[in-house]
Design a protein around this motif. Structure first.
Motif, PDB file in Angstrom:
ATOM      1  N   ILE A   4      -9.712 -20.833  22.600  1.00  0.00           N
ATOM      2  CA  ILE A   4      -8.677 -20.688  21.561  1.00  0.00           C
ATOM      3  C   ILE A   4      -7.327 -20.407  22.217  1.00  0.00           C
ATOM      4  O   ILE A   4      -6.331 -21.092  21.963  1.00  0.00           O
ATOM      5  N   GLU A   5      -7.306 -19.394  23.077  1.00  0.00           N
ATOM      6  CA  GLU A   5      -6.017 -18.939  23.614  1.00  0.00           C
ATOM      7  C   GLU A   5      -5.472 -19.902  24.662  1.00  0.00           C
ATOM      8  O   GLU A   5      -4.268 -20.147  24.722  1.00  0.00           O
ATOM      9  N   GLY A   6      -6.371 -20.477  25.473  1.00  0.00           N
ATOM     10  CA  GLY A   6      -5.949 -21.440  26.498  1.00  0.00           C
ATOM     11  C   GLY A   6      -5.354 -22.686  25.850  1.00  0.00           C
ATOM     12  O   GLY A   6      -4.286 -23.155  26.246  1.00  0.00           O
ATOM     13  N   THR A   7      -6.050 -23.224  24.854  1.00  0.00           N
ATOM     14  CA  THR A   7      -5.564 -24.441  24.196  1.00  0.00           C
ATOM     15  C   THR A   7      -4.259 -24.147  23.468  1.00  0.00           C
ATOM     16  O   THR A   7      -3.304 -24.925  23.547  1.00  0.00           O
ATOM     17  N   ALA A   8      -4.222 -23.020  22.755  1.00  0.00           N
ATOM     18  CA  ALA A   8      -3.007 -22.676  22.002  1.00  0.00           C
ATOM     19  C   ALA A   8      -1.811 -22.569  22.946  1.00  0.00           C
ATOM     20  O   ALA A   8      -0.743 -23.138  22.681  1.00  0.00           O
ATOM     21  N   SER A   9      -2.001 -21.880  24.060  1.00  0.00           N
ATOM     22  CA  SER A   9      -0.848 -21.673  24.938  1.00  0.00           C
ATOM     23  C   SER A   9      -0.406 -22.996  25.583  1.00  0.00           C
ATOM     24  O   SER A   9       0.787 -23.283  25.679  1.00  0.00           O
ATOM     25  N   LYS A  10      -1.371 -23.837  25.969  1.00  0.00           N
ATOM     26  CA  LYS A  10      -1.038 -25.144  26.548  1.00  0.00           C
ATOM     27  C   LYS A  10      -0.285 -26.029  25.552  1.00  0.00           C
ATOM     28  O   LYS A  10       0.571 -26.823  25.923  1.00  0.00           O
ATOM     29  N   GLU A  11      -0.639 -25.876  24.278  1.00  0.00           N
ATOM     30  CA  GLU A  11      -0.043 -26.724  23.244  1.00  0.00           C
ATOM     31  C   GLU A  11       1.193 -26.088  22.604  1.00  0.00           C
ATOM     32  O   GLU A  11       1.734 -26.609  21.626  1.00  0.00           O
ATOM     33  N   GLY A  12       1.588 -24.930  23.107  1.00  0.00           N
ATOM     34  CA  GLY A  12       2.785 -24.260  22.583  1.00  0.00           C
ATOM     35  C   GLY A  12       2.594 -23.700  21.179  1.00  0.00           C
ATOM     36  O   GLY A  12       3.535 -23.640  20.389  1.00  0.00           O
ATOM     37  N   ILE A  13       1.361 -23.309  20.877  1.00  0.00           N
ATOM     38  CA  ILE A  13       1.078 -22.740  19.544  1.00  0.00           C
ATOM     39  C   ILE A  13       0.873 -21.230  19.729  1.00  0.00           C
ATOM     40  O   ILE A  13      -0.051 -20.817  20.432  1.00  0.00           O
ATOM     41  N   PRO A  14       1.759 -20.425  19.138  1.00  0.00           N
ATOM     42  CA  PRO A  14       1.734 -18.994  19.450  1.00  0.00           C
ATOM     43  C   PRO A  14       0.669 -18.212  18.676  1.00  0.00           C
ATOM     44  O   PRO A  14       0.986 -17.393  17.815  1.00  0.00           O
ATOM     45  N   ILE A  15      -0.589 -18.445  18.986  1.00  0.00           N
ATOM     46  CA  ILE A  15      -1.640 -17.642  18.335  1.00  0.00           C
ATOM     47  C   ILE A  15      -2.599 -17.087  19.382  1.00  0.00           C
ATOM     48  O   ILE A  15      -2.719 -17.620  20.490  1.00  0.00           O
ATOM     49  N   SER A  16      -3.294 -16.020  19.002  1.00  0.00           N
ATOM     50  CA  SER A  16      -4.354 -15.487  19.850  1.00  0.00           C
ATOM     51  C   SER A  16      -5.624 -15.388  19.002  1.00  0.00           C
ATOM     52  O   SER A  16      -5.591 -15.664  17.798  1.00  0.00           O
ATOM     53  N   ARG A  17      -6.696 -14.942  19.625  1.00  0.00           N
ATOM     54  CA  ARG A  17      -7.970 -14.843  18.906  1.00  0.00           C
ATOM     55  C   ARG A  17      -7.838 -13.961  17.663  1.00  0.00           C
ATOM     56  O   ARG A  17      -8.487 -14.187  16.654  1.00  0.00           O
ATOM     57  N   ALA A  18      -6.990 -12.946  17.754  1.00  0.00           N
ATOM     58  CA  ALA A  18      -6.850 -12.005  16.634  1.00  0.00           C
ATOM     59  C   ALA A  18      -6.269 -12.668  15.389  1.00  0.00           C
ATOM     60  O   ALA A  18      -6.347 -12.113  14.290  1.00  0.00           O
ATOM     61  N   ASP A  19      -5.705 -13.863  15.530  1.00  0.00           N
ATOM     62  CA  ASP A  19      -5.104 -14.543  14.372  1.00  0.00           C
ATOM     63  C   ASP A  19      -6.111 -15.352  13.564  1.00  0.00           C
ATOM     64  O   ASP A  19      -5.795 -15.820  12.473  1.00  0.00           O
ATOM     65  N   VAL A  20      -7.286 -15.598  14.130  1.00  0.00           N
ATOM     66  CA  VAL A  20      -8.279 -16.393  13.399  1.00  0.00           C
ATOM     67  C   VAL A  20      -9.393 -15.462  12.900  1.00  0.00           C
ATOM     68  O   VAL A  20      -9.403 -14.269  13.233  1.00  0.00           O
ATOM     69  N   TYR A  21     -10.295 -16.016  12.114  1.00  0.00           N
ATOM     70  CA  TYR A  21     -11.447 -15.222  11.661  1.00  0.00           C
ATOM     71  C   TYR A  21     -12.699 -15.876  12.234  1.00  0.00           C
ATOM     72  O   TYR A  21     -12.797 -17.107  12.293  1.00  0.00           O
ATOM     73  N   ILE A  22     -13.646 -15.041  12.670  1.00  0.00           N
ATOM     74  CA  ILE A  22     -14.860 -15.561  13.311  1.00  0.00           C
ATOM     75  C   ILE A  22     -16.096 -14.944  12.644  1.00  0.00           C
ATOM     76  O   ILE A  22     -16.167 -13.720  12.456  1.00  0.00           O
ATOM     77  N   CYS A  23     -17.027 -15.796  12.275  1.00  0.00           N
ATOM     78  CA  CYS A  23     -18.282 -15.284  11.701  1.00  0.00           C
ATOM     79  C   CYS A  23     -19.421 -16.233  12.044  1.00  0.00           C
ATOM     80  O   CYS A  23     -19.220 -17.201  12.786  1.00  0.00           O
TER      81      CYS A  23
END
Ligand code: URA
Length: 235
Positions: free
Chosen positions: A112-131
């Motif tokens: 999540i974080e690697g792809t987001a940062s490479k793509e210039g999308i400012p999110i981290s794991r804490a921004d999504v929901y996981i279940c």
């Protein structure tokens, strides 16, 4: 509850693909069953994660309760625009009561974080929901049985309805099966958009599968899938 309310209630769950509605056992089981079945009064229109967690309670609806330590409900941003759905807790998750905290979880965070940062999308794991599809650890990490998936699936469906994300990402074949009611494997499903009700859904490989050293191609494909999902949700 009037018969019209009951009809609406049952039709809501039928629409979600739920075949069995559980009944909460009364605190002290009466010797004679009550004449009117007491169905837990769910309010799907304004259902909340807290309410769903409360309804799960100290769940003993299927055999998975026998060996579990903690129920793993889900975690993350309750206003998330993106929800990841895995299969079921492993040993680390069962010990901590949190999803994806073991090795597969570390890889998921990196994805999540690697792809987001490479793509210039400012999110981290804490921004999504996981279940997960099932909330209790299957013994020896076996695949959940259809009846376990169905029983616990009603809570996953309610979580997704309450969260109303812009997209869902199903991790692996158990999540894909539970949400798409398909027998197709991940290799065929991945990379394309599907729908869970009206919510766009991507299927990709489960991080545990990607941890196996001979699955390097799958790893690249999973990164591509995630890139698609992140741009769709956050652009
Ligand atoms: N695998 C899953 O499917 N879910 C978890 O929470 C951890 C590992």
């Amino acid at each position: 509850m009037t018969s019209e309310q009951l009809r609406q209630y049952l039709s809501f769950y039928q629409d979600l693909g739920v075949k069995n509605i559980y009944r909460r056992a009364p605190a002290s089981q009466p010797a004679v069953p009550p004449a009117v079945i007491e169905i837990v009064p769910l309010a799907p229109a304004d259902d909340t994660l807290a309410r769903i967690r409360e309804d799960i309670g100290d769940c003993r609806r299927c055999g998975l309760c026998e060996q579990r330590n903690k129920i793993v409900f889900g975690s993350g941003n309750e206003n998330a625009r993106l929800v990841f759905v895995g299969e079921g807790p492993g040993a680390d998750e069962d010990a901590q009561g949190l999803p994806f905290v073991g090795r597969a979880g570390q890889l998921l965070t990196q994805m999540i974080e690697g792809t987001a940062s490479k793509e210039g999308i400012p999110i981290s794991r804490a921004d999504v929901y996981i279940c997960n599809v099932v909330k209790c650890r299957p013994p020896e990490n076996r695949t959940p049985l259809p009846e376990e998936m169905e029983m616990c699936g009603q809570f996953l469906f309610r979580q997704l309805v309450a969260l109303r994300p812009k997209a869902i990402c199903a991790l692996g074949s158990t999540a894909a099966k539970a949400l798409l009611a398909t027998k197709e494997g991940v290799t065929r499903l991945r990379g394309n958009w599907h729908k869970w009700h009206d919510i766009p859904m991507m299927v990709t490989y489960h991080p545990s599968y990607l941890l196996r050293p001979y699955n390097q191609n799958a790893k690249r494909e999973a990164w591509d899938d995630l890139k698609k999902v992140l741009h769709f949700v956050y652009d």
